[in-house]
Motif scaffolding. Structure first.
Motif, PDB file in Angstrom:
ATOM      1  N   ARG A 122      71.123 -51.704  18.621  1.00 52.54           N
ATOM      2  CA  ARG A 122      72.257 -52.050  17.752  1.00 52.54           C
ATOM      3  C   ARG A 122      71.792 -52.844  16.536  1.00 52.54           C
ATOM      4  O   ARG A 122      72.198 -53.994  16.358  1.00 52.54           O
ATOM      5  CB  ARG A 122      73.305 -52.829  18.548  1.00 52.54           C
ATOM      6  N   GLN A 148      78.654 -47.148  19.853  1.00 52.01           N
ATOM      7  CA  GLN A 148      78.339 -48.358  20.616  1.00 52.01           C
ATOM      8  C   GLN A 148      79.618 -49.134  20.902  1.00 52.01           C
ATOM      9  O   GLN A 148      80.430 -49.370  20.014  1.00 52.01           O
ATOM     10  CB  GLN A 148      77.376 -49.250  19.815  1.00 52.01           C
ATOM     11  N   GLN A 149      79.782 -49.563  22.139  1.00 52.34           N
ATOM     12  CA  GLN A 149      81.041 -50.160  22.573  1.00 52.34           C
ATOM     13  C   GLN A 149      81.405 -51.429  21.810  1.00 52.34           C
ATOM     14  O   GLN A 149      82.585 -51.730  21.632  1.00 52.34           O
ATOM     15  CB  GLN A 149      80.979 -50.450  24.072  1.00 52.34           C
ATOM     16  N   ASP A 150      80.391 -52.193  21.373  1.00 51.31           N
ATOM     17  CA  ASP A 150      80.708 -53.449  20.692  1.00 51.31           C
ATOM     18  C   ASP A 150      80.856 -53.285  19.188  1.00 51.31           C
ATOM     19  O   ASP A 150      81.026 -54.266  18.465  1.00 51.31           O
ATOM     20  CB  ASP A 150      79.655 -54.506  21.002  1.00 51.31           C
ATOM     21  N   GLN A 151      80.773 -52.042  18.693  1.00 52.38           N
ATOM     22  CA  GLN A 151      81.009 -51.799  17.275  1.00 52.38           C
ATOM     23  C   GLN A 151      82.478 -51.448  17.056  1.00 52.38           C
ATOM     24  O   GLN A 151      83.007 -50.542  17.699  1.00 52.38           O
ATOM     25  CB  GLN A 151      80.131 -50.647  16.768  1.00 52.38           C
ATOM     26  N   HIS A 152      83.120 -52.172  16.167  1.00 54.41           N
ATOM     27  CA  HIS A 152      84.527 -51.904  15.868  1.00 54.41           C
ATOM     28  C   HIS A 152      84.573 -51.102  14.566  1.00 54.41           C
ATOM     29  O   HIS A 152      84.836 -51.643  13.487  1.00 54.41           O
ATOM     30  CB  HIS A 152      85.309 -53.210  15.760  1.00 54.41           C
TER      31      HIS A 152
END
Length: 349
Positions: free
Chosen positions: A226, A261-265
């Motif tokens: 990331r 990626q799950q933590d990308q908004h």
């Protein structure tokens, strides 16, 4: 607890800023790899930390003691830092033992304090104590340099690209020995390097310096998977960057609709999609997998344990790069199928 804490550190030469407000904390007993390209400010930061240069602004604390800041500048010898330079810099007229104890008080130098222990720690036999540095290989000299840095039991060890002059096989062997020695001693260390593989394999954390600014820091896997910017993605390993769009929570590009990626908004709209070459599975033409795309192998760079492929997508008229294990290297001109594994990162355009 942090052995090293840097806050707002700035340094300029002749009015040209080199370090821009560096903030960094290094946990006790950890190894942080300070990674950056040439000209990023790595050497300047190291010299300021060691006290070779005076900071223009900001503070430095080592083991809870302030050594720089608010017109304070403790000299190098009072900072309790061990230093391993690029070439080892052993004294040729001294034996290995005499090099190791060089920085100790006179009584300890005479007693060859901890020489046998430190040689064992860095993976060298005690019999090497009487040898001259010229009788050692480059990797062995670097281990002796580390033993010398550890001899006074410093609060912090600085390693300035210590493996850069070694050949590939010796570099790997030496850095593994150095990592084991640092872990066994419980030392806190900062490794300065421009080698991405070295930083990712050795650092408990990696801090990336870019044009004098600390762009991102964190565990190696997090930085690789990331990266904060597309430039950082291309610098840390090899990156495949493709134009695309974000819609309905997925990244759409020539390789299909891919999970983000799950933590990308990620906001919807035009983006660059980033994935790593090893995320592209290269399958036989006859393989059946949902969403797999047809492609032709256009170029191969064989590297032994793996191979880099340039692949032309048949339907999309685009090319991508992939990486496969060496034993699975296809032939140039062979038709294959491609499927993407894992999540991707996106960067707004």
């Amino acid at each position: 607890m942090s052995t090293l804490r840097i806050s707002g550190l700035q340094k300029a030469f002749d009015g040209h800023p080199v370090l821009h407000g560096i903030d960094l904390s290094v946990r006790s007993g950890s190894l942080v790899a300070l990674l950056g390209p040439s000209g990023s400010g790595k050497t300047t930061l190291l010299r300021v930390l060691c006290g070779f240069e005076r900071a223009d602004a900001g503070t430095i604390e080592i083991e809870g003691r302030r050594v720089a800041g608010d017109r304070l500048h403790l000299p190098t010898e009072q900072r309790h830092i061990g230093y391993v330079p690029q070439e080892g810099a052993l004294f040729p007229h001294l034996t290995v033992a005499e090099n190791i104890v060089f920085g100790l008080p006179r009584a300890q130098r005479r007693a060859r304090h901890r020489v046998a222990e430190l040689l064992e720690l860095v993976g060298l036999p005690e019999s090497y104590a009487s040898r001259a540095p010229q009788q050692l290989s480059g990797g062995q000299q670097q281990r002796v340099a580390l033993a010398r840095a550890l001899a006074p039991s410093p609060g912090l060890v600085m390693l300035d690209e210590p493996f850069s002059s070694l050949d590939a096989a010796l570099r790997l062997e030496t850095r593994e020995a150095v990592a084991r020695a640092l872990a066994a001693s419980g030392a806190t260390a900062v490794l300065v390097t421009h080698d991405q593989a070295e930083a990712l394999s050795l650092g408990h954390e990696v801090a990336v310096l870019w044009r004098g600014k600390l762009l991102q820091s964190g565990p190696p896997q997090m930085l690789y998977r990331r990266p904060a910017t597309r430039e950082l993605a291309a610098f840390i390993g090899e990156a495949v960057l493709l134009p695309g769009t974000v819609a309905n929570g997925r990244a759409h590009c020539v390789l299909g609709a891919l999970p983000i990626q799950q933590d990308q908004h990620a906001q919807e709209g035009a983006v660059d999609v980033m994935l790593r070459p090893e995320q592209i599975d290269v399958l036989p033409e006859t393989a059946q997998r949902d969403g797999a795309l047809e492609a032709v192998v256009r170029a191969i760079t064989f590297q032994g344990q793996d191979a880099a492929l340039t692949l032309q997508l048949i339907d999309a008229h685009a090319t991508v790069r992939a990486r496969v294990p060496g034993y699975r290297t296809p032939r140039e001109g062979e038709r294959v199928r491609l499927a993407v594994g894992g999540e991707v990162s996106v960067y707004p355009r």
